[in-house]
Motif scaffolding. Structure first.
Motif, short mmCIF file in Angstrom:
data_model
loop_
_atom_site.label_atom_id
_atom_site.label_comp_id
_atom_site.label_asym_id
_atom_site.label_seq_id
_atom_site.Cartn_x
_atom_site.Cartn_y
_atom_site.Cartn_z
N LEU A 65 68.54 -10.47 62.40
CA LEU A 65 67.63 -11.64 62.42
C LEU A 65 68.83 -12.73 62.80
N ASP A 66 68.22 -13.52 63.99
CA ASP A 66 68.72 -14.78 64.50
C ASP A 66 68.36 -16.12 63.69
N LEU A 67 69.16 -16.60 62.94
CA LEU A 67 68.73 -17.61 61.98
C LEU A 67 69.19 -19.03 62.62
N GLY A 68 68.00 -19.82 62.73
CA GLY A 68 68.33 -21.13 63.43
C GLY A 68 68.47 -20.81 65.02
N SER A 69 67.43 -20.08 65.25
CA SER A 69 67.38 -19.47 66.60
C SER A 69 67.18 -20.29 67.71
N GLY A 70 66.49 -21.50 67.72
CA GLY A 70 66.62 -22.49 68.56
C GLY A 70 65.67 -21.72 69.84
N THR A 71 66.22 -22.37 71.17
CA THR A 71 65.39 -21.48 72.03
C THR A 71 65.28 -20.21 72.42
N GLY A 72 65.93 -19.32 71.56
CA GLY A 72 66.34 -18.15 71.60
C GLY A 72 67.27 -17.33 72.52
N HIS A 73 68.09 -18.41 73.09
CA HIS A 73 69.20 -17.94 73.87
C HIS A 73 69.95 -16.61 73.15
N PHE A 74 70.38 -16.74 72.05
CA PHE A 74 71.02 -15.68 71.33
C PHE A 74 70.11 -14.52 70.77
N SER A 75 68.92 -14.94 70.57
CA SER A 75 67.97 -13.76 70.18
C SER A 75 67.93 -12.71 71.35
N ARG A 76 67.98 -13.12 72.58
CA ARG A 76 67.96 -12.45 73.71
C ARG A 76 69.23 -11.71 73.99
N ALA A 77 70.40 -12.36 73.73
CA ALA A 77 71.69 -11.70 73.77
C ALA A 77 71.99 -10.66 72.76
N LEU A 78 71.16 -10.89 71.57
CA LEU A 78 71.32 -9.64 70.45
C LEU A 78 70.38 -8.67 71.19
N ALA A 79 69.33 -8.77 71.64
CA ALA A 79 68.45 -7.72 72.04
C ALA A 79 69.21 -6.97 73.01
N GLU A 80 69.98 -7.62 73.79
CA GLU A 80 70.63 -6.76 75.06
C GLU A 80 71.99 -5.99 74.38
N ARG A 81 72.36 -6.63 73.40
CA ARG A 81 73.66 -6.09 73.07
C ARG A 81 73.09 -4.68 71.89
N PHE A 82 72.14 -5.10 71.26
CA PHE A 82 71.52 -3.97 70.46
C PHE A 82 70.03 -3.46 70.80
N PRO A 83 70.04 -2.92 71.88
CA PRO A 83 68.83 -2.70 72.62
C PRO A 83 67.59 -1.69 71.60
#
Length: 277
Positions: A65-83
């Motif tokens: 869960l990306d909480l306070g995800s904003g524009t999604g920059h770290f959602s995409r980083a998390l998806a790349e790290r944990f595919p």
């Protein structure tokens, strides 16, 4: 996104301590800033990347869960790290979610409040939140919600801001008038106390200053506005700021000038906590 993950939640909008802005104003401000946020978010990128580096190396979540995800920059980083993992992005600002959805990263994008998450209990293995929780007045509720939604063995990793952030701007305004012009933040000692009483095991809690430099005061205030992080506090002055006061503020801030420019110090808090059971 699995249907059982969602549950109805009514977001609280009042700060019980009276020193943070109404969340409706926070949501509206960051929604307006969605289009400009990424262009001025260098600090946010640095801090979020530092937080990612602090995650336990053995962590392999099934759902994050990306909480306070904003524009999604770290959602995409998390998806790349944990595919192999399923990702959820939660933000209080619908404008940010609308901006992030077409860019992907998370499987689900949910409008929600960190103090009352619209999620079922024990449904995520990693709760990641970078530079969002400083806007939450009821931090014990944030921690309680994190503990509730984490599965046993799950990790809460957050970065936030504490007292001392934008101190140069605060001190400069104090030399001009007595109004609240700079966002207030809780003390680092409060983070220590509240994390220690959360029921989660503390793996690490540090305070680290990050100093940005600006050629002039206008560039600093422009960045704060573009981020949606300009002054939202109760007690802020209404109406336009007069020219004489602005000139006095510029003069006061110039006393802090360094060879690199005008400094703006952010006191960043990094916390990593583990849910044992």
């Amino acid at each position: 996104m699995s249907e059982p993950v969602l549950r109805l939640a009514t977001a609280a909008v009042l700060d019980r301590d009276g020193y943070l802005p109404d969340k409706r104003q926070v949501a509206a401000s960051f929604s307006r800033a969605a289009g400009s946020y990424d262009s001025v978010a260098a600090l946010q990128r640095t801090v979020g990347s530092d937080l990612l580096a602090r995650l336990p190396g053995s962590l392999a979540p099934q759902r994050w869960l990306d909480l306070g995800s904003g524009t999604g920059h770290f959602s995409r980083a998390l998806a790349e790290r944990f595919p192999a993992a399923e990702g959820l992005a939660v933000d209080i600002a619908e404008g940010m979610l609308q901006h992030a959805r077409p860019l992907g990263g998370a499987r689900g994008f949910i409008a929600g409040d960190a103090e009352r998450l619209p999620l079922q209990s024990e449904c995520v293995d990693l709760l990641f939140s970078s530079l969002a929780l400083q806007w939450c007045g009821d931090f014990p509720s944030v921690l309680a919600e994190a503990r509730r939604v984490l599965r046993p063995g799950g990790v809460l990793a957050f970065s936030s801001l504490c007292v001392g952030t934008l101190q140069e701007l605060r001190d400069s305004w104090q030399a001009v008038d007595g109004f609240v012009h700079v966002n207030r933040f809780r003390r680092f000692e409060d983070y220590q106390r509240l994390c220690g009483a959360s029921g989660l095991r503390l793996l690490g809690l540090q305070r680290q200053p990050q100093v940005l430099h600006f050629p002039d005061l206008r560039c600093l205030t422009h960045e704060l506005k573009a981020l949606g992080a300009h002054n939202l506090n109760p007690g802020r002055p209404g109406g336009l700021t007069g020219r004489a006061r602005i000139l006095a503020l510029i003069e006061a801030y110039e006393r802090f000038r360094q060879p690199q420019g005008l400094p703006a110090t952010y006191q960043v808090v990094y916390g990593v906590l583990h849910k044992d059971r």
